[in-house]
Enzyme design. Sequence first.
Site, mmCIF file in Angstrom:
data_model
loop_
_atom_site.group_PDB
_atom_site.id
_atom_site.type_symbol
_atom_site.label_atom_id
_atom_site.label_comp_id
_atom_site.label_asym_id
_atom_site.label_seq_id
_atom_site.Cartn_x
_atom_site.Cartn_y
_atom_site.Cartn_z
ATOM 1 N N GLY A 50 0.805 -1.220 0.000
ATOM 2 C CA GLY A 50 0.000 0.000 0.000
ATOM 3 C C GLY A 50 0.834 1.263 0.000
ATOM 4 C CE LYS A 63 5.818 -14.399 -3.472
ATOM 5 N NZ LYS A 63 4.455 -14.813 -3.867
ATOM 6 C CB SER A 122 7.584 3.353 5.948
ATOM 7 O OG SER A 122 7.591 2.183 5.142
ATOM 8 C CB ALA A 173 1.601 8.369 9.062
ATOM 9 C CG LEU A 202 1.326 13.816 12.442
ATOM 10 C CD1 LEU A 202 0.881 13.304 13.805
ATOM 11 C CD2 LEU A 202 0.932 15.271 12.270
ATOM 12 N N GLY A 253 -6.619 0.579 5.080
ATOM 13 C CA GLY A 253 -5.158 0.591 5.058
ATOM 14 C C GLY A 253 -4.544 1.220 6.284
ATOM 15 C CG ASP A 309 2.257 0.000 14.997
ATOM 16 O OD1 ASP A 309 3.341 0.008 14.385
ATOM 17 O OD2 ASP A 309 1.416 0.916 14.906
ATOM 18 C CE LYS A 344 3.256 3.805 14.684
ATOM 19 N NZ LYS A 344 1.876 4.217 14.358
ATOM 20 N N GLY A 353 -2.736 5.539 7.201
ATOM 21 C CA GLY A 353 -3.218 5.591 5.825
ATOM 22 C C GLY A 353 -2.056 5.657 4.848
#
Length: 820
Positions: free
Chosen positions: A475, A507, A577, A611, A613, A664, A678, A682, A798
């Site tokens: 995504g 892959k 990310s 994300a 910010l 997402g 998660d 962070k 997102g």
Amino acid sequence: MRILKFGGTSLSNVKKFLIVEEIIKDKIKHEQISIVLSAPEKITNYLVESIKTAITKKRLIQLNFIENIIKKFLSELEKTLPSKILEKLKEEINAEILKLKDLLQTVSLLEKCPKNLNATIISRGEIFSIFIMNAILKSKGYQITIINPIKTLIGIGDYLNATIDINLSKNKIKKLKIPKKNVILMPGFIAGNKEKKLVALGRNGSDYSAAILSVCLEARYCEIWTDVDGVFTADPKIVKDAKLLNFLTYSEAMELSYLGAKVLHPKTISPLAKFNIPCLIKNTLNKNASGTIIKNFSKENSPTVKGVTSLDDITMFSISGLEKKEIHNLTGRIFSKISQKELSPILILQNSSNGNLDFCISDNETEKTFEVLKNELFTELKNKLIHPIKIIKNTSIVSIIGNKFQLKKNIYLNLFLGLQKNNVNILAISKNLSQNSISIVIKKCDVIETIQNIHSALFNQNYKIIEVFLVGIGGVGSTLLNQLKKQQKILQHKNIDIKICSISNSKKTIFNEKGIVLNNWMKEFENSKNTFSLEDLLKKIKSNKFINPVFIDCTSSEKIAEKYVDILSHHMHIVASNKKANTSCNKLYRNIRLITKKYDLKFLYETNIGAGLPVIENFQNLINSGDKLIQFRGILSGSLSFIFGKLEQGISLSKATMMAKELGFTEPNPQDDLLGIDVARKLLILAREAGYDLELSDIEIDSLLPKEFNLNLNTKDFFLELKKIDTQFLNRILEAKKENKILRFVGIIEKNGKCKVKIEKIEKSDPLYSIKNGENALAFYTKYYQPNPLVLKGYGAGNNVTAAGVFSDLLRTLSYNLGT
């Protein structure tokens, strides 16, 4: 009068000969022209090899190659030439080939090749070119005068490297009385000595022939037609964004040529400069390109730096241990002897302040030079008045050429910035007396990357290049590619060129060092049969010597994160990310920081927490300015912010989680969100940024999922299992409402560095109260920000905002780009 010289690549086949004829047709409309021709491409090399095989009495395979090339020419010319002209051409060429065979037979009998015979053999290719061009021009109705250079150009010196007596040659050519309507043809590379014996003019001899003919015929211009658009700021094969130089002075052109630019030889430029005849470098296959003009220009508005060049296969000699007064005497003795032996030092780097004499010479002259030095310095070496002669092999000379260097301190600054990028060891540095160049001696293995970095520092100060190597096209990765595609042209107008050089998933991969076209990357990727290997990718990156490569990790792979040190050691920035590297063991965390510092690289991971910010950058700025974290509280998960907002609306936990996944917002595995892993990652990243030496296991986590929850489920079964605790969560929401509070999933760093992730009841006065629907909020209580915290809030989940955050980090790598 205008002289046009065409090189071997412009004459490699009949099609190109006909292109040359079209150029002649355009030029002759305006003035009389003279044509100087090289041998067709490859023929001179075959002639040189044929001499070697003749001496060793091997089969003359190279002669067969030459005959095959000529036969192909004649076969193609059958479609173009009238039969009468074609038959005459065949007779001329067959006679020349028979002559060549006789010459090689003589060499074979002698078992050696005297220089006069050598010169005659290796110049046959130019004769072939004249025969072919004469036939083509006659078929088009031109009147031709062929100048025989053996009778008209008076050569002096060696049979294989003669120079021309311009005055004598000019008088000879004046006596020819050529009609003004005629096209003049002359083979390059050839002259005749006073005994009217053929001599060759050495390297770039055809260019030199054209320059001499320009002087003899008092031409207005000398045009050198080749296979490039002109002179570039660097070799385009090494520097992909090398720029065409529209003009050069004679002195700049000579300096470029002497120090490695493969366009003109200094011997060619000298007579043009002396008689002030402009020289134009043009491309036979791109005749409308402006080219590069060489003449006397005013330097007032001329760019200071004209190019970066290199000379390879160099050996440096270093003589040290001299007294300051002695170095000048010894220098004279040494170079007098070297000159007597016809050896040619390329660069002299005398430093009387430390008693060193360094100079560079071609590798093929190393042994002779060493013998000269041993003999001349025998007494000094025997009595240990000087240190043993030091010989440094496998070196290259890299030079910057331009004008007015003594007035431009930033030239030196940018030079050393360019060297700093890949930690190049400078063996020696020299400025020439005319201030037209700066040269450095480095190891040969560093030369390509050094040229690229210096060129970038000097010429790309307003033009930035980023070469992207993206791994992960889920995504975030695919959204990033769409954003890059939309912005590419806009950024190019701002002098920022982002090239996507590879796109990979676990892959397979696609790779293009010049940049992948993003309009159809997905189709290209689907059709790719190349499997992804990080090791193979790094090898390609190393071999291509990119200018500003950036590795983008949009995966959640721990294996790739573990390779960050290796990636950084290839002088690549990393934008990630992926949180795994920053939440792995402290050893990896510290090693990444050490190597980024060592190579002055960037590791950017803004999206690891908020994300899109700007959390990390702002927090780092606070810490760097002397502020200190006292306490932190924050909603660090956009997915859980969304889920808890939906719970308030009466939507069940399972349904809210499914909605977040479809949008997402969640991690690839939604269990990471609900378990609090998660958020814990962070929080660990922030705690480490604040200076706390913690591991992920040090963080207390209050999971949304009960201990008895089965975690070994596929996605479908996971959501079925999740429904079983919907009622439990609904009750917790109702309990909080009774107290006029709401539930939020909060990450906390306490004063002592203790970290917790837990569900908290939040009252209205709390800055985290109104956060929902995918928003993040981070409240920093610091030495500077108290009692009211610094609060950062905005959407923290997102694909669009995360990809935008990665994009922003990517652009931040430009602050590293040299010359800024």
